[in-house]
Design a protein around this motif. Structure first.
Motif, PDB file in Angstrom:
ATOM      1  N   GLY A  31      -4.922 -14.369  13.600  1.00  0.00           N
ATOM      2  CA  GLY A  31      -4.147 -13.399  13.350  1.00  0.00           C
ATOM      3  C   GLY A  31      -3.115 -13.688  12.231  1.00  0.00           C
ATOM      4  N   TRP A  32      -2.094 -12.906  12.357  1.00  0.00           N
ATOM      5  CA  TRP A  32      -1.045 -13.028  11.064  1.00  0.00           C
ATOM      6  C   TRP A  32       0.136 -13.887  11.684  1.00  0.00           C
ATOM      7  N   PHE A  33       0.634 -14.989  11.111  1.00  0.00           N
ATOM      8  CA  PHE A  33       1.646 -15.809  11.718  1.00  0.00           C
ATOM      9  C   PHE A  33       2.742 -15.966  10.583  1.00  0.00           C
ATOM     10  N   ASP A  34       3.719 -15.809  10.878  1.00  0.00           N
ATOM     11  CA  ASP A  34       5.202 -15.841  10.102  1.00  0.00           C
ATOM     12  C   ASP A  34       5.441 -17.435   9.828  1.00  0.00           C
ATOM     13  N   ILE A  35       5.230 -18.209   8.769  1.00  0.00           N
ATOM     14  CA  ILE A  35       5.779 -19.329   8.595  1.00  0.00           C
ATOM     15  C   ILE A  35       7.193 -19.482   7.974  1.00  0.00           C
ATOM     16  N   ARG A  38       7.156 -15.499   5.033  1.00  0.00           N
ATOM     17  CA  ARG A  38       5.748 -15.166   4.472  1.00  0.00           C
ATOM     18  C   ARG A  38       4.559 -15.167   5.815  1.00  0.00           C
ATOM     19  N   ARG A  39       3.762 -14.369   5.914  1.00  0.00           N
ATOM     20  CA  ARG A  39       2.683 -14.478   6.706  1.00  0.00           C
ATOM     21  C   ARG A  39       1.442 -15.094   6.161  1.00  0.00           C
ATOM     22  N   LEU A  40       0.632 -15.959   7.174  1.00  0.00           N
ATOM     23  CA  LEU A  40      -0.708 -16.594   6.988  1.00  0.00           C
ATOM     24  C   LEU A  40      -1.680 -16.062   7.795  1.00  0.00           C
ATOM     25  N   PHE A  41      -2.675 -15.758   7.193  1.00  0.00           N
ATOM     26  CA  PHE A  41      -3.970 -15.137   8.141  1.00  0.00           C
ATOM     27  C   PHE A  41      -4.889 -16.355   8.691  1.00  0.00           C
ATOM     28  N   LEU A  42      -4.990 -16.486   9.892  1.00  0.00           N
ATOM     29  CA  LEU A  42      -5.620 -17.598  10.530  1.00  0.00           C
ATOM     30  C   LEU A  42      -6.691 -17.048  11.257  1.00  0.00           C
ATOM     31  N   ARG A  43      -7.772 -17.675  11.409  1.00  0.00           N
ATOM     32  CA  ARG A  43      -8.899 -17.304  12.195  1.00  0.00           C
ATOM     33  C   ARG A  43      -9.501 -18.711  13.044  1.00  0.00           C
ATOM     34  N   CYS A  44      -9.290 -18.567  14.529  1.00  0.00           N
ATOM     35  CA  CYS A  44      -9.520 -19.901  15.240  1.00  0.00           C
ATOM     36  C   CYS A  44     -10.589 -19.287  16.266  1.00  0.00           C
TER      37      CYS A  44
END
Length: 289
Positions: A31-35, A38-44
């Motif tokens: 999903g989207w994670f706030d770093i 800014r948010r980065l989109f991650l797929r695991c």
């Protein structure tokens, strides 16, 4: 005259790559994670250890490989900011290797993705993984470098070309190498000159600790008709050999039927390399078999 740059223009990228598969984030680490603003989109996907992390481009660039590796171990990919169809928030540009390493390090931390990590980086992403492994040595258990940029590539290429070119032409190439490209030519606007310098300095201060390493190098040039293609390919192969010697027992594999995008042209080689490194990590071996 062949450019020092290895990326395509944005228009060529859009024409060649297409929009890719629609990826719906599922699972605890997707999903989207706030770093930090800014948010980065991650797929695991997958569950076993170690966690393979693809570095370079977008999640859909690794979609098929990730799906094939999912029954074997946990695998993650993420969208670089600023790329076409990226689902991550834009980032200020130009960007350097340190920016990418900081993004990925924060992303894995805030998403609570279990380590240790096997980093698989392509092209510039391969440069970034070298910096990541030097900066965060306790997190990285293995590396797969896929036609990766060497930390001295542009320096060494300029040195190779200097006796072959008129002074004004060589100076123009030098200025180009040191100047981030406009967004039309490189949507991510990577400052590759600074990125390589950052990685060289880091590797001198903190060389990679012994770990399983496989280097995959192209066997065919991207443009067979480019000026100085023989010299370029000879230099690139030498730099790939040097990457394989970053750690004792590193293995170099030549992708004889591929140019730069080995993961698309000979994906089985990438799958085999990742599986070999993961198995070595699980067995506590420092050399992939």
């Amino acid at each position: 005259m062949a450019s020092l740059r290895t990326w395509r223009t944005a228009a060529e990228f859009l024409e060649v790559q297409g929009a890719g598969p629609t990826i719906v984030p599922r699972g605890r680490f997707s999903g989207w994670f706030d770093i930090g603003g800014r948010r980065l989109f991650l797929r695991c996907t997958g569950h076993r250890s170690p966690t393979v992390v693809f570095e370079g481009g977008l999640t859909h660039d690794w979609y098929d490989l990730q799906n094939q590796l999912t029954p074997f171990t946990r695998v993650c990919s993420y969208d670089h900011p600023n790329g076409p169809w990226s689902r991550s928030d834009p980032a200020p540009t130009p960007r350097t290797a340190r920016d990418y390493v900081a993004d990925l390090h924060t992303l894995l931390r805030v998403a609570h993705v279990p380590g240790p990590y096997v980093l698989a980086g392509h092209s510039n992403g391969g440069l970034f993984t070298q910096l990541y492994a030097s900066t965060h040595p306790r997190q990285v258990a293995g590396l797969v470098l896929i036609d990766a940029v060497h930390a001295a590539y542009h320096q060494r290429r300029l040195a190779m070309l200097k006796p072959l070119l008129p002074t004004d032409v060589w100076e123009a190439l030098r200025r180009e190498a040191m100047t981030p490209q406009p967004r039309l030519l490189d949507p991510e606007r990577v400052d590759i000159w600074t990125s390589e310098r950052q990685t060289r300095v880091a590797l001198r201060r903190s060389p990679l600790r012994p770990m399983p390493l496989v280097v995959l190098a192209r066997g065919r040039p991207e443009d067979p008709d480019a000026a100085f293609v023989e010299q370029d390919e000879r230099l690139w192969r030498q730099l790939q050999r040097e990457l394989a010697h970053l750690v004792p027992g590193g293995r170099l594999v030549i992708a004889t039927n591929s140019s730069h995008d080995i993961q698309h042209q000979q994906p089985e080689l990438v799958l085999d390399a990742i599986r070999d490194v993961v198995r070595a990590v699980r067995a506590g071996d420092l050399v992939p078999h």
